[in-house]
Design a protein around this motif. Structure first.
Motif, PDB file in Angstrom:
ATOM      1  N   VAL A  61       1.250  -0.794   0.048  1.00  0.00           N
ATOM      2  CA  VAL A  61      -0.034  -0.271   0.392  1.00  0.00           C
ATOM      3  C   VAL A  61       0.663   1.387   0.380  1.00  0.00           C
ATOM      4  O   VAL A  61       1.897   1.341   1.175  1.00  0.00           O
ATOM      5  N   ARG A  62       0.349   2.213  -1.285  1.00  0.00           N
ATOM      6  CA  ARG A  62       2.009   3.096  -1.339  1.00  0.00           C
ATOM      7  C   ARG A  62       0.758   4.081  -0.543  1.00  0.00           C
ATOM      8  O   ARG A  62       1.445   5.273   0.617  1.00  0.00           O
ATOM      9  N   SER A  63      -0.292   5.408  -0.312  1.00  0.00           N
ATOM     10  CA  SER A  63      -1.213   6.034   0.299  1.00  0.00           C
ATOM     11  C   SER A  63      -2.281   5.649   0.439  1.00  0.00           C
ATOM     12  O   SER A  63      -3.314   4.460  -0.163  1.00  0.00           O
ATOM     13  N   VAL A  64      -2.938   5.708   1.264  1.00  0.00           N
ATOM     14  CA  VAL A  64      -4.755   6.012   1.932  1.00  0.00           C
ATOM     15  C   VAL A  64      -5.005   7.559   1.518  1.00  0.00           C
ATOM     16  O   VAL A  64      -4.540   8.265   2.283  1.00  0.00           O
ATOM     17  N   PHE A  65      -6.835   7.429   0.671  1.00  0.00           N
ATOM     18  CA  PHE A  65      -7.932   8.690   1.085  1.00  0.00           C
ATOM     19  C   PHE A  65      -8.787   8.231   1.770  1.00  0.00           C
ATOM     20  O   PHE A  65      -9.325   6.877   2.036  1.00  0.00           O
ATOM     21  N   ALA A  66      -9.399   8.953   2.260  1.00  0.00           N
ATOM     22  CA  ALA A  66     -10.951   8.867   3.033  1.00  0.00           C
ATOM     23  C   ALA A  66     -12.287   9.942   2.990  1.00  0.00           C
ATOM     24  O   ALA A  66     -11.420  11.142   2.336  1.00  0.00           O
ATOM     25  N   THR A  67     -12.682   9.494   2.716  1.00  0.00           N
ATOM     26  CA  THR A  67     -14.358  10.728   2.685  1.00  0.00           C
ATOM     27  C   THR A  67     -15.065  10.484   4.245  1.00  0.00           C
ATOM     28  O   THR A  67     -14.417   9.233   4.730  1.00  0.00           O
ATOM     29  N   ARG A  68     -16.300  10.716   4.210  1.00  0.00           N
ATOM     30  CA  ARG A  68     -16.644  10.474   5.314  1.00  0.00           C
ATOM     31  C   ARG A  68     -17.068   9.141   5.695  1.00  0.00           C
ATOM     32  O   ARG A  68     -16.338   8.971   7.045  1.00  0.00           O
ATOM     33  N   ALA A  73     -20.703   2.131   0.543  1.00  0.00           N
ATOM     34  CA  ALA A  73     -20.825   1.682  -0.869  1.00  0.00           C
ATOM     35  C   ALA A  73     -21.040   2.928  -1.692  1.00  0.00           C
ATOM     36  O   ALA A  73     -20.534   3.650  -2.840  1.00  0.00           O
ATOM     37  N   VAL A  74     -21.763   3.972  -0.975  1.00  0.00           N
ATOM     38  CA  VAL A  74     -22.738   5.395  -0.750  1.00  0.00           C
ATOM     39  C   VAL A  74     -21.655   6.392  -1.046  1.00  0.00           C
ATOM     40  O   VAL A  74     -21.585   7.495  -1.841  1.00  0.00           O
ATOM     41  N   THR A  75     -20.378   6.434  -0.643  1.00  0.00           N
ATOM     42  CA  THR A  75     -19.796   7.312  -0.293  1.00  0.00           C
ATOM     43  C   THR A  75     -18.506   6.758  -1.012  1.00  0.00           C
ATOM     44  O   THR A  75     -17.010   7.817  -1.007  1.00  0.00           O
ATOM     45  N   GLY A  76     -18.198   5.945  -1.665  1.00  0.00           N
ATOM     46  CA  GLY A  76     -17.029   5.767  -2.379  1.00  0.00           C
ATOM     47  C   GLY A  76     -15.840   4.187  -2.107  1.00  0.00           C
ATOM     48  O   GLY A  76     -15.417   3.976  -2.925  1.00  0.00           O
ATOM     49  N   GLY A  77     -16.807   3.443  -1.288  1.00  0.00           N
ATOM     50  CA  GLY A  77     -15.998   2.146  -0.613  1.00  0.00           C
ATOM     51  C   GLY A  77     -16.532   1.384  -1.536  1.00  0.00           C
ATOM     52  O   GLY A  77     -15.786  -0.121  -1.969  1.00  0.00           O
ATOM     53  N   ASP A  78     -17.492   1.990  -2.406  1.00  0.00           N
ATOM     54  CA  ASP A  78     -17.329   0.861  -3.776  1.00  0.00           C
ATOM     55  C   ASP A  78     -17.343   0.877  -5.221  1.00  0.00           C
ATOM     56  O   ASP A  78     -17.738   2.021  -6.083  1.00  0.00           O
ATOM     57  N   SER A  79     -16.113   0.944  -5.789  1.00  0.00           N
ATOM     58  CA  SER A  79     -15.824   0.980  -6.811  1.00  0.00           C
ATOM     59  C   SER A  79     -15.711  -0.091  -7.852  1.00  0.00           C
ATOM     60  O   SER A  79     -15.351   0.276  -9.816  1.00  0.00           O
ATOM     61  N   SER A  80     -16.589  -1.029  -7.491  1.00  0.00           N
ATOM     62  CA  SER A  80     -16.619  -2.260  -8.174  1.00  0.00           C
ATOM     63  C   SER A  80     -17.163  -1.440  -9.846  1.00  0.00           C
ATOM     64  O   SER A  80     -17.130  -2.633 -11.017  1.00  0.00           O
ATOM     65  N   TRP A  81     -17.854  -0.711 -10.101  1.00  0.00           N
ATOM     66  CA  TRP A  81     -18.660  -0.595 -11.399  1.00  0.00           C
ATOM     67  C   TRP A  81     -17.708   0.112 -12.496  1.00  0.00           C
ATOM     68  O   TRP A  81     -17.567   0.379 -13.555  1.00  0.00           O
ATOM     69  N   GLY A 107      -3.015  10.831 -17.395  1.00  0.00           N
ATOM     70  CA  GLY A 107      -3.984  11.880 -17.602  1.00  0.00           C
ATOM     71  C   GLY A 107      -4.996  11.945 -17.042  1.00  0.00           C
ATOM     72  O   GLY A 107      -5.667  12.590 -17.615  1.00  0.00           O
ATOM     73  N   SER A 108      -6.001  10.999 -16.988  1.00  0.00           N
ATOM     74  CA  SER A 108      -7.322  10.959 -17.239  1.00  0.00           C
ATOM     75  C   SER A 108      -7.743  10.906 -15.773  1.00  0.00           C
ATOM     76  O   SER A 108      -6.453  10.644 -14.448  1.00  0.00           O
ATOM     77  N   VAL A 109      -8.408  10.947 -15.922  1.00  0.00           N
ATOM     78  CA  VAL A 109      -9.618  11.078 -13.871  1.00  0.00           C
ATOM     79  C   VAL A 109     -10.434  10.615 -13.780  1.00  0.00           C
ATOM     80  O   VAL A 109     -11.508   9.832 -15.158  1.00  0.00           O
ATOM     81  N   VAL A 110     -10.903   9.199 -12.913  1.00  0.00           N
ATOM     82  CA  VAL A 110     -11.409   8.162 -13.006  1.00  0.00           C
ATOM     83  C   VAL A 110     -12.274   8.700 -11.904  1.00  0.00           C
ATOM     84  O   VAL A 110     -11.739   9.314 -10.589  1.00  0.00           O
ATOM     85  N   VAL A 111     -13.951   9.020 -11.481  1.00  0.00           N
ATOM     86  CA  VAL A 111     -14.830   9.478  -9.975  1.00  0.00           C
ATOM     87  C   VAL A 111     -15.731   7.977 -10.121  1.00  0.00           C
ATOM     88  O   VAL A 111     -15.924   7.676 -11.178  1.00  0.00           O
ATOM     89  N   TRP A 112     -15.688   8.291  -8.670  1.00  0.00           N
ATOM     90  CA  TRP A 112     -16.593   7.439  -8.062  1.00  0.00           C
ATOM     91  C   TRP A 112     -17.449   7.799  -7.265  1.00  0.00           C
ATOM     92  O   TRP A 112     -16.594   8.544  -6.169  1.00  0.00           O
ATOM     93  N   GLY A 113     -18.521   7.027  -5.823  1.00  0.00           N
ATOM     94  CA  GLY A 113     -18.547   8.235  -4.667  1.00  0.00           C
ATOM     95  C   GLY A 113     -20.040   8.568  -4.938  1.00  0.00           C
ATOM     96  O   GLY A 113     -21.027   8.101  -6.052  1.00  0.00           O
ATOM     97  N   LYS A 114     -20.337   9.613  -4.277  1.00  0.00           N
ATOM     98  CA  LYS A 114     -22.023  10.369  -4.116  1.00  0.00           C
ATOM     99  C   LYS A 114     -22.084  11.146  -5.639  1.00  0.00           C
ATOM    100  O   LYS A 114     -21.230  11.734  -5.855  1.00  0.00           O
ATOM    101  N   MET A 115     -23.317  11.000  -6.431  1.00  0.00           N
ATOM    102  CA  MET A 115     -23.204  12.025  -7.191  1.00  0.00           C
ATOM    103  C   MET A 115     -23.087  13.393  -7.828  1.00  0.00           C
ATOM    104  O   MET A 115     -22.022  13.929  -7.629  1.00  0.00           O
ATOM    105  N   ARG A 116     -23.542  13.801  -7.050  1.00  0.00           N
ATOM    106  CA  ARG A 116     -23.804  15.385  -6.816  1.00  0.00           C
ATOM    107  C   ARG A 116     -22.488  15.807  -5.774  1.00  0.00           C
ATOM    108  O   ARG A 116     -23.020  17.029  -5.471  1.00  0.00           O
TER     109      ARG A 116
END
Length: 150
Positions: free
Chosen positions: A15-22, A40-48, A74-83
């Protein structure tokens, strides 16, 4: 988010680094892959996004309920709560602007930043792309699209 038993084997080494949401965590491994756990809603599920997060991740930024990963290409991937940044969305953006934002995040990003419910990507050409729960007045947006110095 504190129970990582489902992914414990993936976190045992490298493990190189760890990040957190709520209520969720994302770990970047030395091979550039990402392991997530927690709500899952706040980013714990990135399966998709599993395939896009399987390699090449350089950095992660997080809002209160979403993650954004900057990849080596140089691309960005996002997941978690939509808005709150988990999808490419912005208050007052037109469908055409949303499509353009997705295209702009497909490459050429050099850094990503976060606030409580929004992200900003700084591109190599000095322009920015902002998404999440953020309001940017049209006159300011026009100035930002021209380019900024970082």
């Amino acid at each position: 988010g504190g129970d990582c038993s489902q992914v414990q084997a993936q976190l045992a080494s490298g493990v190189r680094s760890v990040f957190a949401t709520r209520n969720a965590f994302a770990a970047v491994r030395e091979d550039g892959s990402v392991v997530t756990w927690g709500d899952a809603v706040t980013g714990g599920d990135s399966s998709w996004m599993r395939e896009r997060l399987s390699s090449g991740v350089q950095a992660i930024a997080s809002t209160y309920r979403a993650f954004a990963a900057l990849k080596e290409d140089g691309s960005v991937v996002v997941w978690g709560k939509m808005r709150e940044g988990g999808t490419i969305w912005r208050t007052s953006a037109t469908p055409e602007q949303l499509q353009r934002m997705e295209e702009e995040l497909a490459g050429g990003v050099k850094e990503i930043y976060s606030a409580s419910a929004a992200f900003v990507a700084l591109k190599v050409d000095g322009t920015i792309v902002a998404w999440g729960s953020i309001y940017i007045p049209p006159t300011v947006w026009e100035e930002l699209e021209v380019g900024v110095k970082a």
